[in-house]
Design an enzyme around this catalytic site. Structure first.
Site, PDB file in Angstrom:
ATOM      1  N   ASP A 118     -17.284   7.465  -1.675  1.00  0.00           N
ATOM      2  CA  ASP A 118     -16.006   7.300  -0.844  1.00  0.00           C
ATOM      3  C   ASP A 118     -15.700   8.645  -0.024  1.00  0.00           C
ATOM      4  O   ASP A 118     -16.438   9.716  -0.676  1.00  0.00           O
ATOM      5  CB  ASP A 118     -14.949   6.742  -1.817  1.00  0.00           C
ATOM      6  CG  ASP A 118     -13.430   6.471  -1.024  1.00  0.00           C
ATOM      7  OD1 ASP A 118     -13.578   6.486   0.336  1.00  0.00           O
ATOM      8  OD2 ASP A 118     -12.312   6.213  -1.479  1.00  0.00           O
ATOM      9  N   ARG A 131       0.913  -1.281   0.089  1.00  0.00           N
ATOM     10  CA  ARG A 131       0.009  -0.093  -0.017  1.00  0.00           C
ATOM     11  C   ARG A 131       0.882   1.111   0.017  1.00  0.00           C
ATOM     12  O   ARG A 131       1.636   1.324   0.980  1.00  0.00           O
ATOM     13  CB  ARG A 131      -1.010  -0.071   1.363  1.00  0.00           C
ATOM     14  CG  ARG A 131      -1.529   1.265   1.501  1.00  0.00           C
ATOM     15  CD  ARG A 131      -2.800   1.184   2.524  1.00  0.00           C
ATOM     16  NE  ARG A 131      -3.983   0.519   1.858  1.00  0.00           N
ATOM     17  CZ  ARG A 131      -5.096   0.726   2.401  1.00  0.00           C
ATOM     18  NH1 ARG A 131      -5.190   1.434   3.723  1.00  0.00           N
ATOM     19  NH2 ARG A 131      -6.174   0.070   1.799  1.00  0.00           N
ATOM     20  N   GLN A 156     -10.355  -3.539  -3.523  1.00  0.00           N
ATOM     21  CA  GLN A 156     -11.769  -2.982  -3.055  1.00  0.00           C
ATOM     22  C   GLN A 156     -12.765  -3.234  -4.361  1.00  0.00           C
ATOM     23  O   GLN A 156     -13.769  -3.602  -3.862  1.00  0.00           O
ATOM     24  CB  GLN A 156     -11.596  -1.417  -2.731  1.00  0.00           C
ATOM     25  CG  GLN A 156     -12.840  -0.904  -2.314  1.00  0.00           C
ATOM     26  CD  GLN A 156     -13.378  -1.562  -0.782  1.00  0.00           C
ATOM     27  OE1 GLN A 156     -12.510  -1.502  -0.178  1.00  0.00           O
ATOM     28  NE2 GLN A 156     -14.437  -1.915  -0.669  1.00  0.00           N
ATOM     29  N   ARG A 183     -14.229  -8.298   1.404  1.00  0.00           N
ATOM     30  CA  ARG A 183     -12.670  -7.919   1.187  1.00  0.00           C
ATOM     31  C   ARG A 183     -11.911  -9.315   1.606  1.00  0.00           C
ATOM     32  O   ARG A 183     -10.871  -9.362   0.855  1.00  0.00           O
ATOM     33  CB  ARG A 183     -12.223  -6.901   2.239  1.00  0.00           C
ATOM     34  CG  ARG A 183     -13.059  -5.512   1.630  1.00  0.00           C
ATOM     35  CD  ARG A 183     -12.285  -5.137   0.413  1.00  0.00           C
ATOM     36  NE  ARG A 183     -10.806  -5.115   0.296  1.00  0.00           N
ATOM     37  CZ  ARG A 183      -9.888  -4.097   0.810  1.00  0.00           C
ATOM     38  NH1 ARG A 183     -10.423  -3.126   1.272  1.00  0.00           N
ATOM     39  NH2 ARG A 183      -8.769  -4.220   0.545  1.00  0.00           N
ATOM     40  N   CYS A 191     -16.656   1.969   0.561  1.00  0.00           N
ATOM     41  CA  CYS A 191     -15.453   1.073   0.826  1.00  0.00           C
ATOM     42  C   CYS A 191     -15.025   1.110   2.430  1.00  0.00           C
ATOM     43  O   CYS A 191     -14.431   0.098   2.785  1.00  0.00           O
ATOM     44  CB  CYS A 191     -14.372   1.397  -0.144  1.00  0.00           C
ATOM     45  SG  CYS A 191     -13.524   3.079   0.102  1.00  0.00           S
ATOM     46  N   HIS A 208      -7.311   0.875  -6.478  1.00  0.00           N
ATOM     47  CA  HIS A 208      -7.603  -0.012  -5.371  1.00  0.00           C
ATOM     48  C   HIS A 208      -8.257  -1.151  -5.902  1.00  0.00           C
ATOM     49  O   HIS A 208      -9.520  -1.479  -5.472  1.00  0.00           O
ATOM     50  CB  HIS A 208      -8.178   0.731  -4.363  1.00  0.00           C
ATOM     51  CG  HIS A 208      -8.468   0.132  -2.988  1.00  0.00           C
ATOM     52  ND1 HIS A 208      -7.729  -1.102  -2.813  1.00  0.00           N
ATOM     53  CD2 HIS A 208      -8.933   0.507  -1.743  1.00  0.00           C
ATOM     54  CE1 HIS A 208      -7.628  -1.226  -1.138  1.00  0.00           C
ATOM     55  NE2 HIS A 208      -8.686  -0.211  -0.636  1.00  0.00           N
TER      56      HIS A 208
END
Ligand code: CP
Ligand code: NVA
Length: 311
Positions: free
Chosen positions: A218, A99, A129, A286, A258, A126
């Protein structure tokens, strides 16, 4: 050896994306512990709840041992280059999860790594996600082919990967942002080219959500964007997902986020905590989608090993 790096959803072909989503629904006991006897590096330059936990649990469920490392400890491009980090860690681990602040860091790691690199969130993508999001929508709405799915809010890393996945699965993805944050025409064209679905920009949120079975949003200020927080919060003021806005979507439309979320900014509490919110289903998926992706990556590797042994 076939090394499959997954830095964004577009690193998968459409049939491969479907295979990953199918594997996400295979019971753990049937996956055969492909990581048995192996470790996995999970490097985080930014905080995480869902990604860290789902990836650690997925690695354990596949028989492996995750090694969590904070970004400042490794010091990518501070203590040593991203290339050196990747080449060193590839000697210890079956795959490298990272990340990062800058997408080019995962690209540079993948360019030299002898084991798969998985992007666990960068400034532009991402993919983990997006896998969970489309899996959740398939479970809620069935096949996504021809379904309208809207995104109201910042066209950020989560939105970009989700748009790719939706177009690949044949959905009509609609993005609504303030004009100064809208996707460029070349971004839209490049996502449109990925599959049978489509992505389009519709400025007005009420227009964008019309006919949608799913409405996503988001945060307006992603990790690393703190210096432009005030400016973005002002620009997105009319883009909160409210119950009033949801009333314009298809009857019974579901709300997705998310997480983490900011109630009263990008989403009204009544929506995220309401009966049509599917945010915890997304969060729980996830795990299943991360496990599906990892199982797929190692299936590719073992198939390639078998092929080379036979030739
Ligand atoms: N959605 C998501 O990636 O959450 P975390 O930042 O907590 O991992
Ligand atoms: N867009 C957000 C997602 C967090 C999971 C960020 O990058 O901070």
């Amino acid at each position: 050896m076939s090394i499959r790096h997954v830095l964004d959803i577009s690193d998968l072909a459409v049939n491969e994306l479907n295979d990953v989503l199918a594997l996400a629904q295979v019971p753990v006991a049937q996956l055969g512990a492909p990581l048995s006897g192996h470790c996995a590096a999970l490097i985080f330059e930014k905080p995480s709840n869902r990604t860290r936990h789902s990836m650690e649990v997925a690695v354990v469920q596949l028989g492996g041992h995750p090694v969590y490392t904070r970004g400042e400890e490794v010091g990518i491009d501070v203590r040593e280059t991203a290339e050196d980090v990747a080449q060193v860690m590839a000697g210890y681990h079956a795959f490298l999860g990272a990340r990062v602040f800058r997408h080019d860091v995962v690209q540079r790691m993948a360019a030299v790594s002898s084991v798969p690199v998985v992007n666990m969130l960068s400034d532009v993508a991402h993919p983990l996600q997006a896998l969970a999001d489309v899996l959740t929508m398939q479970q809620q709405h069935g096949n996504l082919q021809g379904k309208r799915i809207s995104w109201v809010g910042d066209f950020n890393n989560v939105a970009k990967s989700l748009a790719q996945a939706c177009v690949m699965l044949g959905a009509e993805f609609v993005v609504s942002t303030p004009p100064q944050y809208r996707p460029t025409d070349s971004e839209l064209a490049s996502i449109n080219s990925l599959g049978e679905g489509s992505v389009q920009y519709v400025a007005a949120p009420a227009e964008a959500v019309k006919g949608s079975v799913a409405v996503h949003t988001d945060v307006w200020i992603s990790m690393g964007e703190e210096s432009v927080a005030a400016q973005k919060a002002a620009a997105f003021a009319g883009f909160m997902v409210t119950q009033h806005l949801m009333a314009n979507a298809q009857q019974g439309a579901c709300f997705y986020h998310c997480l983490p979320a900011h109630r009263g900014s990008e989403v009204e509490a009544g929506v995220i905590d309401g009966p049509n919110s599917r945010v915890f289903e997304q969060a729980h998926n996830r795990l299943h989608s991360a496990r599906g992706l990892l199982a797929w990556i190692f299936q590719q590797q073992s198939a390639a090993v078998k092929d080379s042994a036979q030739s």
